[in-house]
Design a protein around this motif. Structure first.
Motif, short mmCIF file in Angstrom:
data_model
loop_
_atom_site.label_atom_id
_atom_site.label_comp_id
_atom_site.label_asym_id
_atom_site.label_seq_id
_atom_site.Cartn_x
_atom_site.Cartn_y
_atom_site.Cartn_z
N ALA A 154 0.77 -1.26 -0.20
CA ALA A 154 0.05 0.20 -0.01
C ALA A 154 0.89 1.12 0.07
CB ALA A 154 -1.10 -0.12 1.20
N ARG A 157 2.20 2.02 -3.62
CA ARG A 157 1.00 2.30 -4.33
C ARG A 157 0.75 3.83 -4.08
NH1 ARG A 157 -1.44 -2.59 -3.48
NH2 ARG A 157 -2.64 -1.85 -1.74
N ALA A 160 3.61 5.97 -5.40
CA ALA A 160 3.49 6.06 -6.99
C ALA A 160 2.30 7.01 -7.40
CB ALA A 160 3.29 4.60 -7.68
N SER A 161 1.61 7.25 -6.67
CA SER A 161 0.28 8.02 -7.12
C SER A 161 0.61 9.80 -6.79
CB SER A 161 -1.14 7.63 -6.30
OG SER A 161 -0.79 7.77 -4.97
#
Length: 173
Positions: A154, A157, A160-161
């Motif tokens: 998590a 992710r 990366a966003s």
């Protein structure tokens, strides 16, 4: 003159030492551990009764050896293993110093050497069942590991966003 030379050669040939070769006794001297070691161990010569070897062109082979003191070996192999490795199977037997007949069957392949014999030691069975609290602890540790992996995934992710600074600026003017 020629007669004199011939006579000298003949007398030299007759005077040469005559070496008699005797067949050695059926023993040999075992090599010592050190050159200075004065002890000599005499070992009995054991004749080979049978030595049959067959080598095929495709890499397969068979080997049968038997000696007069009861040692026997039978082995076959073929290049059927991964990357052409030789896979072997066979058996050997001999008499131990205490008089016990030792017989071993074996397979050697990508899983290693796997002997089978009644005389090989076997690990004892686990003496008791595993208690429930130990099983619970193992399950709890597995759940903790899985939760940690989910949290790390998590975080990756989320990272990366996030907008990277190079995407926030417009074109130069």
């Amino acid at each position: 003159m020629k007669f004199m030379i011939l006579a000298c050669v003949a007398s030299l040939a007759v005077a040469a030492p005559q070496y008699g070769y005797e067949t050695p006794a059926p023993t040999y001297l075992a090599p010592s551990a050190s050159i200075r070691d004065e002890s000599v161990e005499v070992v009995e010569f054991v004749p080979i009764l049978r030595d049959d070897r067959v080598h095929e062109d495709d890499g397969r082979y068979n080997l049968d050896v038997e000696t007069a003191n009861g040692i026997s070996l039978s082995q076959s192999g073929s290049p059927d293993g991964p990357d052409g490795a030789i896979v072997k199977a066979g058996q050997y037997s001999y008499t131990a110093p205490d008089g016990t007949l030792v017989s071993v069957k074996f397979v050697a392949n990508e899983n290693g050497f796997q002997p089978q014999s009644d005389l090989l030691p076997v690990a004892p069975e686990f003496p008791h069942p595993i208690p429930q609290f130990v099983l619970d602890q193992i399950a709890f540790a597995a759940e903790e590991d899985a939760a940690r992996e989910r949290a790390e995934a998590a975080e990756l992710r989320a990272a990366a966003s996030v907008n990277v600074p190079s995407q926030l600026y417009g074109r130069p003017q």
